[in-house]
Design a protein around this motif. Structure first.
Motif, PDB file in Angstrom:
ATOM      1  N   THR A  66       0.813  -1.215   0.000  1.00 32.35           N
ATOM      2  CA  THR A  66       0.000   0.000   0.000  1.00 32.35           C
ATOM      3  C   THR A  66       0.845   1.263   0.000  1.00 32.35           C
ATOM      4  OG1 THR A  66      -0.167  -0.042   2.426  1.00 32.35           O
ATOM      5  CG2 THR A  66      -1.932  -1.129   1.162  1.00 32.35           C
ATOM      6  N   HIS A  67       2.074   1.181   0.488  1.00 31.95           N
ATOM      7  CA  HIS A  67       2.993   2.327   0.437  1.00 31.95           C
ATOM      8  C   HIS A  67       4.363   1.877   0.915  1.00 31.95           C
ATOM      9  CE1 HIS A  67       1.580   2.341   4.588  1.00 31.95           C
ATOM     10  NE2 HIS A  67       2.544   3.178   4.924  1.00 31.95           N
ATOM     11  N   GLY A  68       5.340   2.778   0.786  1.00 34.68           N
ATOM     12  CA  GLY A  68       6.726   2.368   0.955  1.00 34.68           C
ATOM     13  C   GLY A  68       7.332   2.511   2.333  1.00 34.68           C
ATOM     14  N   HIS A  69       6.542   2.601   3.387  1.00 27.63           N
ATOM     15  CA  HIS A  69       7.132   2.649   4.721  1.00 27.63           C
ATOM     16  C   HIS A  69       7.669   1.271   5.125  1.00 27.63           C
ATOM     17  CE1 HIS A  69       5.070   6.620   6.203  1.00 27.63           C
ATOM     18  NE2 HIS A  69       6.153   6.825   5.481  1.00 27.63           N
ATOM     19  N   PRO A  70       8.774   1.247   5.879  1.00 26.70           N
ATOM     20  CA  PRO A  70       9.446  -0.025   6.163  1.00 26.70           C
ATOM     21  C   PRO A  70       8.564  -1.074   6.837  1.00 26.70           C
ATOM     22  CG  PRO A  70      10.874   1.814   6.744  1.00 26.70           C
ATOM     23  CD  PRO A  70       9.536   2.410   6.401  1.00 26.70           C
ATOM     24  N   ASP A  71       7.626  -0.651   7.676  1.00 30.60           N
ATOM     25  CA  ASP A  71       6.793  -1.627   8.378  1.00 30.60           C
ATOM     26  C   ASP A  71       5.799  -2.314   7.454  1.00 30.60           C
ATOM     27  OD1 ASP A  71       5.721   1.088   8.419  1.00 30.60           O
ATOM     28  OD2 ASP A  71       4.046   0.289   9.572  1.00 30.60           O
ATOM     29  N   HIS A  72       5.701  -1.877   6.205  1.00 33.14           N
ATOM     30  CA  HIS A  72       4.882  -2.533   5.191  1.00 33.14           C
ATOM     31  C   HIS A  72       5.729  -3.177   4.102  1.00 33.14           C
ATOM     32  CE1 HIS A  72       0.969  -0.633   6.418  1.00 33.14           C
ATOM     33  NE2 HIS A  72       1.841   0.144   7.034  1.00 33.14           N
ATOM     34  N   LEU A  73       6.893  -2.595   3.841  1.00 31.36           N
ATOM     35  CA  LEU A  73       7.677  -2.920   2.641  1.00 31.36           C
ATOM     36  C   LEU A  73       8.843  -3.871   2.873  1.00 31.36           C
ATOM     37  CD1 LEU A  73       8.072  -2.110  -0.406  1.00 31.36           C
ATOM     38  CD2 LEU A  73       9.626  -0.338   0.426  1.00 31.36           C
ATOM     39  N   ASP A  74       9.436  -3.837   4.067  1.00 32.68           N
ATOM     40  CA  ASP A  74      10.711  -4.535   4.236  1.00 32.68           C
ATOM     41  C   ASP A  74      10.624  -6.044   4.031  1.00 32.68           C
ATOM     42  OD1 ASP A  74      11.985  -2.173   4.666  1.00 32.68           O
ATOM     43  OD2 ASP A  74      12.477  -2.519   6.775  1.00 32.68           O
ATOM     44  N   GLY A  75       9.438  -6.616   4.197  1.00 29.55           N
ATOM     45  CA  GLY A  75       9.293  -8.055   3.991  1.00 29.55           C
ATOM     46  C   GLY A  75       9.108  -8.463   2.548  1.00 29.55           C
ATOM     47  N   VAL A  76       8.986  -7.497   1.635  1.00 27.05           N
ATOM     48  CA  VAL A  76       8.674  -7.827   0.241  1.00 27.05           C
ATOM     49  C   VAL A  76       9.779  -8.646  -0.405  1.00 27.05           C
ATOM     50  CG1 VAL A  76       8.326  -6.891  -2.073  1.00 27.05           C
ATOM     51  CG2 VAL A  76       7.122  -5.881  -0.129  1.00 27.05           C
ATOM     52  N   ALA A  77      11.004  -8.127  -0.397  1.00 27.13           N
ATOM     53  CA  ALA A  77      12.105  -8.810  -1.093  1.00 27.13           C
ATOM     54  C   ALA A  77      12.381 -10.196  -0.521  1.00 27.13           C
ATOM     55  CB  ALA A  77      13.368  -7.940  -1.058  1.00 27.13           C
ATOM     56  N   PRO A  78      12.489 -10.346   0.811  1.00 25.59           N
ATOM     57  CA  PRO A  78      12.738 -11.701   1.313  1.00 25.59           C
ATOM     58  C   PRO A  78      11.590 -12.666   1.053  1.00 25.59           C
ATOM     59  CG  PRO A  78      12.445 -10.153   3.135  1.00 25.59           C
ATOM     60  CD  PRO A  78      12.574  -9.342   1.892  1.00 25.59           C
ATOM     61  N   LEU A  79      10.336 -12.179   1.129  1.00 27.62           N
ATOM     62  CA  LEU A  79       9.207 -13.077   0.852  1.00 27.62           C
ATOM     63  C   LEU A  79       9.197 -13.491  -0.614  1.00 27.62           C
ATOM     64  CD1 LEU A  79       6.695 -14.464   2.015  1.00 27.62           C
ATOM     65  CD2 LEU A  79       5.375 -12.435   1.365  1.00 27.62           C
ATOM     66  N   ALA A  80       9.503 -12.554  -1.506  1.00 24.98           N
ATOM     67  CA  ALA A  80       9.571 -12.893  -2.926  1.00 24.98           C
ATOM     68  C   ALA A  80      10.686 -13.897  -3.192  1.00 24.98           C
ATOM     69  CB  ALA A  80       9.778 -11.626  -3.749  1.00 24.98           C
ATOM     70  N   ALA A  81      11.821 -13.720  -2.512  1.00 21.35           N
ATOM     71  CA  ALA A  81      12.940 -14.639  -2.696  1.00 21.35           C
ATOM     72  C   ALA A  81      12.602 -16.039  -2.201  1.00 21.35           C
ATOM     73  CB  ALA A  81      14.172 -14.100  -1.972  1.00 21.35           C
ATOM     74  N   LEU A  82      11.857 -16.110  -1.110  1.00 18.93           N
ATOM     75  CA  LEU A  82      11.500 -17.404  -0.534  1.00 18.93           C
ATOM     76  C   LEU A  82      10.444 -18.148  -1.345  1.00 18.93           C
ATOM     77  CD1 LEU A  82      11.337 -16.366   3.237  1.00 18.93           C
ATOM     78  CD2 LEU A  82      12.930 -18.043   2.265  1.00 18.93           C
ATOM     79  N   THR A  83       9.573 -17.395  -2.025  1.00 21.58           N
ATOM     80  CA  THR A  83       8.411 -18.014  -2.664  1.00 21.58           C
ATOM     81  C   THR A  83       8.405 -17.918  -4.188  1.00 21.58           C
ATOM     82  OG1 THR A  83       7.134 -15.953  -2.526  1.00 21.58           O
ATOM     83  CG2 THR A  83       7.013 -17.470  -0.634  1.00 21.58           C
ATOM     84  N   GLY A  84       9.226 -17.037  -4.753  1.00 27.75           N
ATOM     85  CA  GLY A  84       9.178 -16.809  -6.188  1.00 27.75           C
ATOM     86  C   GLY A  84       7.995 -15.960  -6.622  1.00 27.75           C
ATOM     87  N   ALA A  85       7.355 -15.287  -5.684  1.00 24.95           N
ATOM     88  CA  ALA A  85       6.176 -14.473  -5.999  1.00 24.95           C
ATOM     89  C   ALA A  85       6.542 -13.262  -6.838  1.00 24.95           C
ATOM     90  CB  ALA A  85       5.505 -14.017  -4.695  1.00 24.95           C
ATOM     91  N   THR A  86       5.617 -12.842  -7.683  1.00 26.38           N
ATOM     92  CA  THR A  86       5.775 -11.594  -8.413  1.00 26.38           C
ATOM     93  C   THR A  86       5.403 -10.434  -7.493  1.00 26.38           C
ATOM     94  OG1 THR A  86       3.509 -11.697  -9.253  1.00 26.38           O
ATOM     95  CG2 THR A  86       5.243 -12.689 -10.611  1.00 26.38           C
ATOM     96  N   VAL A  87       5.876  -9.248  -7.828  1.00 25.77           N
ATOM     97  CA  VAL A  87       5.626  -8.066  -7.000  1.00 25.77           C
ATOM     98  C   VAL A  87       4.919  -7.012  -7.837  1.00 25.77           C
ATOM     99  CG1 VAL A  87       6.661  -6.249  -5.593  1.00 25.77           C
ATOM    100  CG2 VAL A  87       7.659  -8.552  -5.589  1.00 25.77           C
ATOM    101  N   GLY A  88       3.769  -6.536  -7.344  1.00 21.48           N
ATOM    102  CA  GLY A  88       3.113  -5.398  -7.950  1.00 21.48           C
ATOM    103  C   GLY A  88       2.151  -5.694  -9.072  1.00 21.48           C
TER     104      GLY A  88
END
Length: 233
Positions: A66-88
Motif C-alpha cells: 500500500t505504500h513504501g514505509h518499512p513496516d509494510h515494505l521490508d518483507g517484500v524482497a525476502p518473501l519474494a525470494a523465498l516463494t518466487g512471488a511476483t511483486v506489484g
C-alpha cells in the motif's frame, strides 16, 4: 473458515496475519492480508517468524504493497525470494486506487468476490485513530481528496494497522471532518501567536503521547504547508 477480527467477520477468502511489531506508530502491529488466490498485501517487516507465518497461511504467488514505509515494505524482497512471488501485479478482481496523502505513494486496493467487497486501506485509514500525514512526503490536500474518494465505499475497510472497519465510507467521512477540525485549530493557534511548527504542535496536539510528538509535528508541518497553498498564512 471465516476469521473474526474485532467485531467484523472477514470474508472467507481473506486471512489476516499480524506482524510482531507493535508500537506507537504501528498499533498492534502491521496487518498482512492474504487472499486465497495467493495475493499478499503488505508483507510487513523483514521478520523470519512473520514471513514463515505468511507462507504457512497459504500459497504466495504475488505481493502488493500500500505504500513504501518499512513496516509494510521490508518483507517484500525476502518473501519474494523465498516463494518466487511476483511483486506489484494485481489480479483482475483487485483494483488499485491512488490515495496519496499519508505518503505520496499511498494506494488502496478494492477486492470483490461475488457480492462481497472490501477495501484494503493501508495507512490511509487506520483501524483506530487517525493517520499521520507524513511531511514532507505527505500532503493534506491530497489526503482530503483521497478520503473523498474512499467515502464512495460503504464496505468493510481492512487497514494496515488496527481492527477491521465495518464501514470504510463512514471512517473516511469521520477522518475528513476530524482533519478539517484540526485545520481550524491550527488557524486558531496561529491567531493566538504560535509561529513555528513546534509552537503550533504544543497548542493543537498538547494531549498527544510524548512518544508520538514527532509524528504530530510532521502533521503540523503538512497542515501549515496546506494552509499556505490556500493563501491563509
Amino acid at each position: 473458515m471465516t476469521q473474526q477480527v474485532g467485531p467484523v467477520a472477514l470474508p472467507g477468502w481473506v486471512t489476516l496475519v499480524k506482524a510482531p511489531n507493535p508500537g506507537p506508530m504501528t498499533l498492534d502491529g502491521t496487518n498482512t492480508w492474504l487472499l486465497d488466490d495467493g495475493t499478499v498485501i503488505d508483507p510487513g517487516p523483514d521478520d523470519a517468524a512473520h514471513l514463515k507465518a505468511i507462507m504457512d497461511a497459504g500459497p504466495v504467488r504475488r505481493i502488493l504493497v500500500t505504500h513504501g514505509h518499512p513496516d509494510h515494505l521490508d518483507g517484500v524482497a525476502p518473501l519474494a525470494a523465498l516463494t518466487g512471488a511476483t511483486v506489484g501485479e494485481a489480479p483482475g478482481w483487485v483494483r488499485e486506487l491512488k490515495t496519496p496523502g499519508h505518503t505520496a505513494d499511498s494506494v488502496c486496493f478494492v477486492a470483490e468476490r461475488g457480492a462481497e467487497r472490501v477495501v484494503f486501506t493501508g495507512d490511509t485509514i487506520l483501524g483506530r485513530g487517525s493517520s499521520v500525514v507524513a511531511w514532507p512526503d505527505g500532503d493534506v490536500g491530497a489526503y482530503l481528496a483521497s478520503l473523498d474518494q474512499l467515502s464512495a465505499y460503504p464496505v468493510p475497510g481492512l487497514p494496515g494497522h488496527g481492527p477491521v472497519l465495518p464501514d470504510c465510507a463512514a471512517a473516511a467521512a469521520w477522518l475528513r471532518s476530524h482533519r478539517l477540525e484540526r485545520l481550524d485549530q491550527v488557524r486558531a493557534a496561529i491567531v493566538q501567536g504560535a509561529r513555528t511548527p513546534t509552537e503550533v504542535c504544543e497548542v493543537v496536539y498538547a494531549d498527544v503521547d510524548p512518544a508520538l510528538r514527532f509524528a504530530a509535528e510532521w502533521t503540523v508541518r503538512a497542515q501549515l504547508a496546506y494552509l499556505e497553498t490556500l493563501s491563509e498564512l
